[in-house]
Design an enzyme around this catalytic site. Structure first.
Site, PDB file in Angstrom:
ATOM      1  N   GLU A 180       0.665  -1.221   0.123  1.00 20.43           N
ATOM      2  CA  GLU A 180      -0.024  -0.094   0.261  1.00 20.43           C
ATOM      3  C   GLU A 180       0.623   1.301  -0.203  1.00 20.43           C
ATOM      4  O   GLU A 180       0.605   2.159   0.764  1.00 20.43           O
ATOM      5  CB  GLU A 180      -0.924  -0.015   1.209  1.00 20.43           C
ATOM      6  CG  GLU A 180      -1.917  -1.118   1.105  1.00 20.43           C
ATOM      7  CD  GLU A 180      -3.097  -1.096   2.152  1.00 20.43           C
ATOM      8  OE1 GLU A 180      -2.872  -0.687   3.237  1.00 20.43           O
ATOM      9  OE2 GLU A 180      -4.095  -1.733   1.917  1.00 20.43           O
ATOM     10  N   ASP A 207      -8.282  -9.364   3.986  1.00 16.51           N
ATOM     11  CA  ASP A 207      -7.876  -8.104   4.892  1.00 16.51           C
ATOM     12  C   ASP A 207      -9.100  -8.062   5.904  1.00 16.51           C
ATOM     13  O   ASP A 207      -9.786  -6.937   6.107  1.00 16.51           O
ATOM     14  CB  ASP A 207      -8.050  -6.594   4.119  1.00 16.51           C
ATOM     15  CG  ASP A 207      -7.369  -5.629   5.052  1.00 16.51           C
ATOM     16  OD1 ASP A 207      -6.877  -5.796   6.131  1.00 16.51           O
ATOM     17  OD2 ASP A 207      -7.567  -4.480   4.417  1.00 16.51           O
ATOM     18  N   GLU A 259     -12.504  -2.368  11.896  1.00 15.38           N
ATOM     19  CA  GLU A 259     -12.609  -1.519  10.637  1.00 15.38           C
ATOM     20  C   GLU A 259     -13.566  -1.959   9.663  1.00 15.38           C
ATOM     21  O   GLU A 259     -14.396  -1.349   9.186  1.00 15.38           O
ATOM     22  CB  GLU A 259     -11.263  -1.621  10.117  1.00 15.38           C
ATOM     23  CG  GLU A 259     -11.163  -1.044   8.656  1.00 15.38           C
ATOM     24  CD  GLU A 259      -9.852  -1.193   7.951  1.00 15.38           C
ATOM     25  OE1 GLU A 259      -8.907  -1.859   8.763  1.00 15.38           O
ATOM     26  OE2 GLU A 259      -9.698  -0.695   6.515  1.00 15.38           O
TER      27      GLU A 259
HETATM   28  C1  GCV Z   1      -2.419   0.472   8.396  1.00 15.86           C
HETATM   29  C2  GCV Z   1      -6.156  -2.270   5.541  1.00 15.86           C
HETATM   30  C3  GCV Z   1      -6.457  -0.946   6.340  1.00 15.86           C
HETATM   31  C4  GCV Z   1      -5.350   0.336   6.177  1.00 15.86           C
HETATM   32  C5  GCV Z   1      -4.106  -0.617   6.956  1.00 15.86           C
HETATM   33  C6  GCV Z   1      -3.719  -1.884   6.135  1.00 15.86           C
HETATM   34  C7  GCV Z   1      -2.566  -2.651   6.996  1.00 15.86           C
HETATM   35  O1  GCV Z   1      -5.854  -1.687   4.033  1.00 15.86           O
HETATM   36  O2  GCV Z   1      -7.631  -0.282   5.638  1.00 15.86           O
HETATM   37  O3  GCV Z   1      -5.785   0.853   7.233  1.00 15.86           O
HETATM   38  O4  GCV Z   1      -3.073   0.078   7.112  1.00 15.86           O
HETATM   39  O5  GCV Z   1      -4.913  -2.656   5.960  1.00 15.86           O
HETATM   40  O6  GCV Z   1      -3.223  -3.652   7.574  1.00 15.86           O
HETATM   41  O7  GCV Z   1      -1.638  -2.431   6.732  1.00 15.86           O
END
Ligand code: GCV
Length: 715
Positions: free
Chosen positions: A307, A381, A409
């Protein structure tokens, strides 16, 4: 008349829960409210005296907790003494600090560094309870266990309990930024007030440590995996050291997330190439600098090449090259690297569910011996439901650490009641068949590949809200994470029951009702959000509310349509050999089970298969009808939670009762929203009528697509 009025007042007071003051959730499961008369009688001749053997900060913490807990529950002062002089004494320490404990010759050896033993014994002619361990931290854990016996109304005579954690690293990962914003946080700001550290030691830091120690959590990664390099500057390291000093007596080590490009950002180097000698020297010096301030520093957590984060692949090196470079810097000091396997590439058109396995499996055996690879529970995720991650069982030469998300989340933030103990147990109990039947994820992570390095991480749901987690019920997820980290094979129901007794009430009606609510809560969320194996149907960015139609985001795998693949013919992601073949990443018996329409469990149907809307389920109904039933079942389940909660009104203190009542109303509204929006979208594809008895969504699809939730928290 006056007598009658007095009688009425007494009768009304008797109905009000016997809490001395309005509760606000701050005390978590460590409320230590007075026990009822029956238990006061049973405990009358016990816990009369606290005898600390030793005087370390940890033993002092145990003494203070015992006096707070026993005093609170028994409603009487408990004397402290330096030797057992009365029946009912509680003697605690190690054989090294107490001749009386050494003389008992207790079988402590198998309990290791952190285990404990609690036994009813005779000391100098007095009936006593001994809490003993090989180390002070074991004693503190034992003290909390002893208190828990009373909090959950167990007898405390005739005791012979011994316990030790099954995993070595039991870590909370805080996704906290230095400006105190918490990524995916729904409980206020970060607990860490970086601006006033290192001078101001907010007492809350100690209460955080107490809560963690009470459930055996022994590590905290203080900052977000999307790391800011500045955490490694001396200014911040002084602040980190202050927190480490506060946590140390409670057995909690601090760890930091590091940005892979820190040598460039902070060190002025031109590269962060892990094989470059200057880069390696920079990290070595940085590790030395950290350990000079925090001698028991735990190590680094790293999100790399994921990411948008920098990583070794920027220099055409592997994840192992990156991890091993950091591991070498930490090794002389005894630190570890937790290297995340949460990777998917913007240049890879491969099924996202396959990418982590594809990248990491070839690296098995290539990591240094102080590296753990940290793997999320499922391959995408932290969805409401995912099958277990195929890397479990696929890297026999690498210690794998399980990563769970405690913060919700994807499960309704802090306002939806979703007890995650059942979800995590589902992963932990999943049979990978990696080394024959019975090779569950729990057993794999407990094994540690003979290196002794085992661990589990939970993305924390903690903030500076008065009740810590943004809702009373989310405290249960923090609690359950700790309990499962200590023993990954523990029962989710048992944990829920313990937590309920400690958090709400000892009344059987309350305990039974709340435990049952918790046990069915996560399945309700799955039903109204992502039934039958659907995943990632959430709205963009903040992930709050439904967005199954979203198809306009920069990368295919960010879009819900990528996951549902709904079209005129059917729905679901074909991950069998005719599709992405992600199924082949599992051991053959698992692949066979999930890969066949005959044997795949309904809960994973659309995760692994694309099926027509008219597909006949094992129940005989069509997929379309089953889908609608699941959405409605989810909404009805929330209505059931509301009814059950309402029935507890006479027994729950008002403030906490009112808050949860409101949150369940929100959850019910949201569940309906999820149901209606999802059905409206999928019906636009299937063009099928709803089965009899199921209401049409009250609005058309455009209406649901137009709903936006700007400023949703945690983004
Ligand atoms: C910390 C998902 C979440 C992100 C998070 C990522 C990760 O994509 O939406 O907020 O980033 O996981 O676990 O690194």
């Amino acid at each position: 008349m006056r007598l009658l009025r007095l009688f009425i007042i007494i009768a009304v007071l008797a109905l009000v829960p016997h809490t001395a003051q309005a509760e606000d959730g701050y005390d978590l499961w460590l409320r230590y409210q007075p026990v009822g008369q029956q238990w006061r009688d049973r405990y009358a001749s016990a816990a009369t005296q606290i005898v600390a053997a030793g005087d370390s900060p940890t033993i002092r913490a145990a003494a203070s907790e015992l006096s707070r807990g026993l005093g609170g529950m028994l409603g009487r002062g408990v004397a402290t003494a330096s030797a057992v002089t009365r029946d009912g004494a509680v003697l605690f320490g190690t054989p090294a600090t107490s001749a009386a404990i050494a003389a008992l010759d207790l079988p402590l050896a198998p309990l290791g560094d952190e285990g404990y033993l609690i036994r009813s014994v005779d000391v100098d002619g007095h009936r006593a309870t001994v809490i003993a361990a090989n180390s002070d931290i074991g004693v503190l854990y034992g003290a909390f266990r002893f208190l828990k016996l009373m909090q959950t109304r167990q007898p405390i005579d005739g005791l012979d309990i011994s316990d030790a954690p099954k995993l070595k690293l039991r870590v909370l990962d805080h996704w906290d930024n230095l400006d105190r914003h918490v990524e995916r946080g729904y409980a206020g700001l970060s607990l860490w007030d970086w601006f006033t550290l290192p001078q101001w030691h907010n007492p809350r830091y100690t209460d955080y440590a107490r809560a963690n120690a009470s459930i055996g959590i022994n590590g905290a990664v203080l900052n977000n995996v999307n790391a800011q390099a500045e955490i490694l500057t001396p200014r911040y390291l002084d602040k980190v050291a202050a927190l480490a000093d506060i946590f140390r007596p409670y057995g909690i080590k601090v760890y930091l997330s590091v940005k892979f490009s820190a040598p460039i950002a902070l060190g002025g180097l031109k590269t962060a190439d892990p094989l470059d000698p200057k880069v390696r020297a920079w990290w070595q010096a940085k590790a030395d600098q950290i350990y000079a301030r925090v001698p028991d520093f735990g190590g680094f957590l790293v999100k790399a090449n994921s990411e948008g984060q920098p990583g070794p692949q920027d220099y055409h090196r592997t994840h192992a090259d990156g991890a091993n470079m950091l591991a070498a810097a930490l090794k002389p000091h005894g630190g570890v690297v937790m290297w995340r396997a949460f990777v998917y590439s913007q240049h890879d058109s491969e099924d996202r569910a396959k990418q982590a396995y594809n990248e990491f499996k070839p690296l098995d055996g290539k990591f240094a011996d102080n590296v753990l690879v940290q793997v999320k529970n499922g391959p995408i995720d932290f969805q409401p439901r995912e099958p277990f991650h195929p890397l479990f069982g696929a890297m026999p030469k690498t210690p794998l650490m399980l990563e769970l998300q405690v913060t919700k989340e994807y499960l309704g933030f802090n306002t939806h009641l979703a007890y995650l103990g059942t979800m995590w147990a589902e992963t932990l109990d999943a049979d990978t068949h990696a080394h024959g039947p019975g090779t569950t994820v729990a057993r794999l992570i407990e094994n540690g590949k003979g290196t002794g390095l085992t661990g589990i991480a939970g993305v924390a749901n903690i903030g500076n809200d008065r009740n810590w987690t943004g809702s009373e019920f989310d405290q249960a997820n923090w609690y359950a994470f700790g309990r499962l980290a200590w023993n990954p094979q523990a029962s989710a129901e048992h944990i829920a029951r313990d937590w309920t007794r400690m958090t709400w009430s000892e009344r059987p009606q309350v305990v039974d009702t709340i435990t049952a609510m918790m046990m069915r809560s996560r399945e309700a969320v799955v039903d109204y959000m992502t039934p039958l194996g659907l995943a990632h149907q959430m709205a963009t960015g903040h992930h709050h509310g439904p967005g199954p139609w979203v198809s306009n985001l920069g990368r295919p795998e960010w879009n819900p349509v990528y996951y549902n693949r709904a079209d005129g013919n059917g729905i679901g992601f074909d991950r069998t050999a005719s599709g992405s073949d992600a199924i082949a990443q599992y051991a053959p018996p698992v692949a066979a089970e999930f890969g066949s329409l005959k044997t795949v469990p309904d809960k994973y149907l659309l995760w692994f298969h694309h099926v027509p809307w008219t597909y006949r389920m094992k129940s005989g109904e069509t997929l379309w009808d089953a889908l609608i039933e699941h959405y409605d079942r989810g909404v009805q389940a929330v209505a059931g939670l509301q009814r059950d909660w309402a029935s507890l009104a006479p027994f729950i203190d008002k403030r906490r009762f009112d808050e949860e009542t409101a949150f369940l109303e929100i959850q019910h509204q949201d569940a309906l929203w999820w149901r209606n929006a999802s059905i409206a979208y999928f019906q636009s594809k299937s063009q099928l009528p709803l089965p009899a008895g199921h209401a049409e969504p009250p609005h058309d699809l455009d209406y649901y697509e137009a709903i936006k939730t700007p400023y949703a928290p945690g983004q």
